[in-house]
Design a protein around this motif. Structure first.
Motif, PDB file in Angstrom:
ATOM      1  N   UNK A 329       0.856  -1.178   0.000  1.00 26.61           N
ATOM      2  CA  UNK A 329       0.000   0.000   0.000  1.00 26.61           C
ATOM      3  C   UNK A 329       0.889   1.223   0.000  1.00 26.61           C
ATOM      4  N   UNK A 330       0.781   2.041  -1.029  1.00 24.36           N
ATOM      5  CA  UNK A 330       1.650   3.195  -1.166  1.00 24.36           C
ATOM      6  C   UNK A 330       1.074   4.439  -0.533  1.00 24.36           C
ATOM      7  N   UNK A 331       1.931   5.438  -0.400  1.00 26.65           N
ATOM      8  CA  UNK A 331       1.486   6.735   0.103  1.00 26.65           C
ATOM      9  C   UNK A 331       0.648   7.463  -0.946  1.00 26.65           C
ATOM     10  N   UNK A 332       0.955   7.202  -2.229  1.00 31.29           N
ATOM     11  CA  UNK A 332       0.265   7.864  -3.335  1.00 31.29           C
ATOM     12  C   UNK A 332      -0.323   6.807  -4.275  1.00 31.29           C
ATOM     13  N   UNK A 333      -1.450   6.192  -3.905  1.00 30.78           N
ATOM     14  CA  UNK A 333      -1.998   5.088  -4.702  1.00 30.78           C
ATOM     15  C   UNK A 333      -2.249   5.432  -6.174  1.00 30.78           C
ATOM     16  N   UNK A 334      -2.746   6.653  -6.441  1.00 30.74           N
ATOM     17  CA  UNK A 334      -3.037   7.022  -7.832  1.00 30.74           C
ATOM     18  C   UNK A 334      -1.758   7.065  -8.664  1.00 30.74           C
ATOM     19  N   UNK A 335      -0.722   7.659  -8.122  1.00 32.60           N
ATOM     20  CA  UNK A 335       0.557   7.734  -8.827  1.00 32.60           C
ATOM     21  C   UNK A 335       1.155   6.344  -8.990  1.00 32.60           C
ATOM     22  N   UNK A 336       1.117   5.536  -7.934  1.00 31.20           N
ATOM     23  CA  UNK A 336       1.677   4.182  -8.001  1.00 31.20           C
ATOM     24  C   UNK A 336       0.962   3.349  -9.053  1.00 31.20           C
ATOM     25  N   UNK A 337      -0.375   3.495  -9.123  1.00 31.86           N
ATOM     26  CA  UNK A 337      -1.145   2.727 -10.098  1.00 31.86           C
ATOM     27  C   UNK A 337      -0.789   3.139 -11.523  1.00 31.86           C
ATOM     28  N   UNK A 338      -0.624   4.439 -11.755  1.00 33.24           N
ATOM     29  CA  UNK A 338      -0.256   4.924 -13.088  1.00 33.24           C
ATOM     30  C   UNK A 338       1.113   4.393 -13.493  1.00 33.24           C
ATOM     31  N   UNK A 339       2.068   4.396 -12.563  1.00 31.50           N
ATOM     32  CA  UNK A 339       3.414   3.903 -12.873  1.00 31.50           C
ATOM     33  C   UNK A 339       3.407   2.400 -13.158  1.00 31.50           C
TER      34      UNK A 339
END
Length: 549
Positions: A329-339
């Motif tokens: 679980x990341x701090x920035x889920x939207x950014x992590x998902x895009x990457x």
């Protein structure tokens, strides 16, 4: 029972004159907004116990008063501790449901000063995002800067994004979409009042440099190369995220020397730092950093190794000890998902596994997160030579199986390399796994022929297979680890026989923790050498010391 000094989770308050209620509420709120802790009324800052005031001697009343004067109510546990003088201990839980304030609206948190002592300080609005993202209650990367517009996207970076998807084997269906649909699919925009507004993720990934500096001034990176105390490279970068990662990868290629490693009939080039592991670590640093805080992602190469650091500590539920087992679980889920979707990040969310695997497959020391703090995550990958024998063992076994060995298996093999003749308990502690899981891995490795076992039952010890010890010096090490016990066995049996009139096979089993067949062979060998005399035969065989050493 009383602590001697203050810390981030311990605070002393003098109560000789009766501490004000507001001060108690402030301290409770500060603990709740940090990591929780214990407030002691009746202890001076020096640690001297002076006692709690009479008006605070009823723990139940104090606990109820705190709950009625905090928002949301904080359920503390209060108790009187009898010492030189009575002291009131108020245990405050960490708030996992948001930010806590006093009923008057005061919000504080705790921090450590430069001299190492703690203090309570106000929590300002710009710090709310950090706190909420730590608690997994806010995805800062999905927020839209309301003053921005789709014009803040750089067309060249949009084309770069499509090339990245193609080059890194991302989600190819994205390439079939129009730019507008591509932005929506990756969460680069949000629709507000009928208009598409870029998100923080969108500005980071394909925004113009001017837009990044305006809306995300905290985004920056640096690449450094140090030789001793000399700075060979010191580059600061403020570019869109995809270009930043590409630029750092280019720099890294020039400063990541390779060495040849023999793998049977073949020679392969092994870089000082595994390229895939580095890419995952770099992407992790950007996708997990705290973009509401000033600071930069720092990549630094020194004579000792590689360091990657980013602002923002581990989020709630993640620690150094459970990095490999915590739910992704990341701090920035939207950014992590895009990457992930464009192919830059591990799609399972287990990029940390790839970072460790990059070191383990070549028998290198493990990555080290030990320098991380509550405000920074710091990864250090030591520079070292690969272990040819362990690398070959892993490579051969993976080729035989047709798939990679699991990360936990690699961790166990690495521990056996560093701590040979370990038992299950020692290995489980070393790799931070349960004993049951460790035992399962060892049993499977024994079946594969990559681990050997000695002893029986709970006294079993394990060692890497002789396949690892193919060179002369390594064979000597292997023989020493195995045969030194064999020599010691004979000495122990003879010493037992000297102090007893008779000994039996059962006695040897209990003495050496070996199975019955092994005990029989040892006794037979000593008998043939004339050091023991066989008194009876069969089931009731006894052995007596012969007096010949």
């Amino acid at each position: 029972m009383l602590p001697k000094r203050e810390s981030l989770t311990i605070e002393f308050k003098s109560d000789k004159k009766g501490l004000s209620d507001a001060d108690i509420f402030d301290s409770v709120v500060a603990f709740a907004n940090t990591d929780g802790g214990d407030l002691y009324l009746g202890i001076e800052d020096s640690g001297e116990v002076t006692g709690v005031h009479n008006k605070h001697k009823d723990p139940t009343t104090v606990a109820a008063f705190v709950a009625n004067n905090t928002v949301p109510p904080v359920a503390v546990r209060a108790e009187i501790i009898e010492d030189i003088c009575p002291v009131l201990k108020i245990s405050v839980p960490k708030s996992c449901s948001g930010i806590v304030a006093t009923i008057s609206g005061k919000i504080q948190h705790r921090r450590i000063k430069a001299d190492g002592t703690p203090e309570n300080v106000p929590m300002y609005p710009n710090e709310f995002a950090t706190r909420l993202s730590d608690l997994r209650m806010l995805d800062y990367s999905s927020m839209p800067p309301l003053e921005s517009s789709i014009e803040d996207f750089d067309p060249l970076e949009v084309e770069h994004l499509r090339k990245v998807i193609l080059s890194y084997n991302g989600d190819k269906t994205l390439l079939e979409l129009s730019n507008e649909d591509l932005f929506k699919a990756l969460g680069l925009v949000r629709e507000l009042n009928g208009q598409l507004i870029p998100t923080i993720t969108g500005i980071l990934m394909v925004g113009r440099v001017s837009a990044i500096k305006t809306y995300i001034p905290t985004h920056s990176a640096s690449f450094q190369v140090l030789s001793g105390t000399n700075v060979k490279v010191n580059e600061d970068l403020c570019l869109p995220l995809l270009s930043t990662i590409e630029k750092i990868n280019t720099y890294m290629t020039a400063w990541n020397p390779e060495q040849e490693l023999e793998m049977g009939l073949f020679r392969i080039s092994v870089p000082d730092f595994n390229k895939r592991a580095f890419r995952e670590a770099l992407v992790n640093a950007f996708s997990h950093r705290d973009y509401s805080k000033m600071g930069r992602v720092r990549v630094s190469i020194s004579d000792e190794g590689l360091t990657l650091a980013n602002p923002g500590g581990f989020i709630e539920g993640v620690t150094i000890k459970n990095l490999l087992t915590a739910e992704p679980h990341g701090r920035n889920p939207q950014l992590a998902d895009a990457l992930k979707r464009v192919g830059l990040a591990e799609r399972t969310g287990r990029g940390i596994d790839r970072i460790y695997e990059g070191s383990l497959v070549y028998g290198n020391p493990l990555p080290d997160y030990g320098y991380s703090t509550s405000v920074t995550v710091s990864l250090f990958i030591p520079r070292s030579k690969p272990d040819p024998q362990l690398s070959k063992l892993v490579s051969d076994e993976q080729n035989r199986l047709g798939h990679p060995l699991s990360l936990n298996t690699l961790l166990v093999l690495n521990s056996l390399k560093d701590i040979p003749r370990s038992n299950v308990t020692q290995l489980a502690e070393a790799v931070n796994l349960s004993e049951i899981e460790t035992k399962t891995i060892l049993d499977t490795s024994i079946e594969y022929g990559i681990v050997d076992v000695y002893g029986s039952n709970r006294n079993r010890t394990y060692i890497l297979s002789p396949k690892v010890y193919s060179t002369r010096s390594r064979k000597i090490g292997y023989v020493r680890q195995v045969d030194i016990d064999e020599t010691r066995y004979f000495e122990l049996i003879l010493n037992l026989a000297k102090t007893n009139e008779f000994i039996s096979r059962v006695d040897v089993v209990q003495l050496l923790h070996v199975d019955g067949n092994k005990a029989y062979r040892l006794l037979k060998s000593l008998t043939e050498k004339g050091q023991l005399k066989l008194v009876n035969k069969g089931k009731y065989a006894k052995y007596q010391y012969s007096g010949n050493d």
